[in-house]
Design a protein around this motif. Structure first.
Motif, short mmCIF file in Angstrom:
data_model
loop_
_atom_site.label_atom_id
_atom_site.label_comp_id
_atom_site.label_asym_id
_atom_site.label_seq_id
_atom_site.Cartn_x
_atom_site.Cartn_y
_atom_site.Cartn_z
N THR A 159 0.84 -1.20 0.00
CA THR A 159 0.00 0.00 0.00
C THR A 159 0.87 1.25 0.00
O THR A 159 0.61 2.20 -0.75
CB THR A 159 -0.92 0.01 1.24
OG1 THR A 159 -1.67 -1.21 1.25
CG2 THR A 159 -1.89 1.18 1.20
N LYS A 160 1.94 1.24 0.81
CA LYS A 160 2.83 2.42 0.88
C LYS A 160 3.49 2.70 -0.47
O LYS A 160 3.66 3.85 -0.86
CB LYS A 160 3.89 2.22 1.96
CG LYS A 160 3.34 2.53 3.34
CD LYS A 160 4.42 2.67 4.39
CE LYS A 160 3.83 3.20 5.70
NZ LYS A 160 4.67 2.94 6.86
N THR A 161 3.84 1.62 -1.20
CA THR A 161 4.44 1.79 -2.52
C THR A 161 3.46 2.50 -3.45
O THR A 161 3.83 3.46 -4.15
CB THR A 161 4.81 0.42 -3.12
OG1 THR A 161 5.75 -0.20 -2.24
CG2 THR A 161 5.43 0.55 -4.50
N PHE A 162 2.20 2.05 -3.45
CA PHE A 162 1.21 2.66 -4.34
C PHE A 162 0.92 4.12 -3.93
O PHE A 162 0.78 4.98 -4.79
CB PHE A 162 -0.09 1.84 -4.35
CG PHE A 162 0.07 0.50 -4.99
CD1 PHE A 162 0.77 0.36 -6.18
CD2 PHE A 162 -0.49 -0.64 -4.42
CE1 PHE A 162 0.93 -0.89 -6.78
CE2 PHE A 162 -0.34 -1.89 -5.01
CZ PHE A 162 0.36 -2.01 -6.19
N ILE A 163 0.88 4.37 -2.64
CA ILE A 163 0.67 5.75 -2.16
C ILE A 163 1.83 6.64 -2.64
O ILE A 163 1.61 7.74 -3.14
CB ILE A 163 0.55 5.80 -0.61
CG1 ILE A 163 -0.77 5.15 -0.17
CG2 ILE A 163 0.62 7.24 -0.10
CD1 ILE A 163 -0.92 4.95 1.34
N GLY A 164 3.05 6.11 -2.53
CA GLY A 164 4.24 6.86 -2.98
C GLY A 164 4.18 7.17 -4.47
O GLY A 164 4.49 8.29 -4.90
N ARG A 165 3.77 6.18 -5.27
CA ARG A 165 3.67 6.39 -6.72
C ARG A 165 2.60 7.44 -7.05
O ARG A 165 2.80 8.27 -7.93
CB ARG A 165 3.33 5.08 -7.43
CG ARG A 165 4.52 4.14 -7.48
CD ARG A 165 4.18 2.90 -8.29
NE ARG A 165 5.19 1.87 -8.06
CZ ARG A 165 4.97 0.58 -8.24
NH1 ARG A 165 3.78 0.16 -8.66
NH2 ARG A 165 5.92 -0.30 -8.03
N LEU A 166 1.49 7.35 -6.33
CA LEU A 166 0.40 8.32 -6.58
C LEU A 166 0.81 9.73 -6.18
O LEU A 166 0.40 10.70 -6.81
CB LEU A 166 -0.87 7.89 -5.83
CG LEU A 166 -1.57 6.67 -6.45
CD1 LEU A 166 -2.56 6.06 -5.46
CD2 LEU A 166 -2.28 7.05 -7.75
N LYS A 167 1.66 9.83 -5.16
CA LYS A 167 2.18 11.13 -4.74
C LYS A 167 3.12 11.66 -5.82
O LYS A 167 3.05 12.83 -6.20
CB LYS A 167 2.91 10.98 -3.41
CG LYS A 167 2.86 12.21 -2.55
CD LYS A 167 3.57 11.96 -1.22
CE LYS A 167 4.43 13.15 -0.85
NZ LYS A 167 5.84 13.06 -1.19
N ASP A 168 3.98 10.79 -6.35
CA ASP A 168 4.90 11.18 -7.43
C ASP A 168 4.15 11.64 -8.68
O ASP A 168 4.61 12.50 -9.42
CB ASP A 168 5.82 10.01 -7.82
CG ASP A 168 6.81 9.68 -6.71
OD1 ASP A 168 7.00 10.53 -5.80
OD2 ASP A 168 7.38 8.57 -6.73
N LYS A 169 3.00 11.02 -8.90
CA LYS A 169 2.19 11.39 -10.08
C LYS A 169 1.30 12.61 -9.81
O LYS A 169 0.51 12.98 -10.67
CB LYS A 169 1.29 10.21 -10.48
CG LYS A 169 2.03 9.01 -11.03
CD LYS A 169 1.05 7.87 -11.32
CE LYS A 169 1.81 6.66 -11.85
NZ LYS A 169 0.87 5.56 -12.20
N ASN A 170 1.41 13.15 -8.62
CA ASN A 170 0.56 14.28 -8.19
C ASN A 170 -0.94 13.94 -8.20
O ASN A 170 -1.78 14.80 -8.40
CB ASN A 170 0.81 15.52 -9.05
CG ASN A 170 2.21 16.07 -8.86
OD1 ASN A 170 2.70 16.13 -7.73
ND2 ASN A 170 2.85 16.44 -9.95
N ALA A 171 -1.23 12.66 -7.98
CA ALA A 171 -2.63 12.26 -7.85
C ALA A 171 -3.05 12.38 -6.39
O ALA A 171 -4.22 12.60 -6.08
CB ALA A 171 -2.81 10.82 -8.34
N LEU A 172 -2.07 12.22 -5.48
CA LEU A 172 -2.31 12.41 -4.05
C LEU A 172 -1.45 13.57 -3.57
O LEU A 172 -0.31 13.72 -4.03
CB LEU A 172 -1.92 11.15 -3.26
CG LEU A 172 -2.83 9.93 -3.29
CD1 LEU A 172 -2.22 8.82 -2.43
CD2 LEU A 172 -4.23 10.26 -2.80
N SER A 173 -1.98 14.36 -2.65
CA SER A 173 -1.13 15.36 -2.02
C SER A 173 -0.93 14.94 -0.56
O SER A 173 -1.79 14.30 0.04
CB SER A 173 -1.75 16.74 -2.12
OG SER A 173 -3.00 16.76 -1.48
#
Ligand SMILES: [Zn+2]
Length: 148
Positions: free
Chosen positions: A45-59
């Motif tokens: 889950t942390k990996t996916f959260i990190g990727r989404l943060k890198d993609k600016n999908a999550l702040s």
């Protein structure tokens, strides 16, 4: 929310759905929901959260010792992007038929159907008789292409 094109994988989409549904949350809270649904380990889950943060999908906002995550892209815009990217792959002239295939096989409420009828009736007024093909030569067999 207007947004740039963001490609979200099916697994990352699972994370986004949790955040879209619940608003701002910690990775632990996201993890708790997803663990039950998917069986993912915390690291996954942390990996996916990190990727989404890198993609600016999550702040992410730091709060004490942890980060609070929230959606930086809207669900509606993201779904629109997914649909657009699917239909970008086919000839303009086939979109109506494929859309119809989708409508035929999906369950829609009476309210949904009335919304679509209204949208289609208003589009009909200005619709062209035929849509020009935008395909590369050799990737389409519509009539426009065969004339070349
Ligand atoms: Zn074409």
């Amino acid at each position: 929310m207007s947004q740039e094109k963001v490609f979200i994988t099916p697994a990352e989409w699972e994370v986004m759905r949790v955040v879209w549904a619940n608003g701002s949350m910690t990775s632990r809270e996201i993890q708790n929901i997803l663990e039950e649904e998917t069986g993912w380990k915390t690291a996954t889950t942390k990996t996916f959260i990190g990727r989404l943060k890198d993609k600016n999908a999550l702040s992410a906002e730091r709060k004490g010792r942890q980060y609070i995550y929230s959606a930086a892209i809207s669900e509606r815009e993201s779904v629109k992007e997914e649909i657009t990217s699917s239909f970008d792959k086919v000839c303009n002239q086939k979109i109506g038929v494929y859309l119809n295939d989708y409508i035929q096989t999906t369950t829609l409420s009476q309210k949904d159907i009335l919304l679509l009828i209204e949208a289609l009736e208003s589009k009909l007024e200005d619709a062209p008789r035929q849509i020009p093909c935008q395909c590369h030569k050799g990737q389409c067999n519509c009539q426009d292409c065969q004339h070349e």
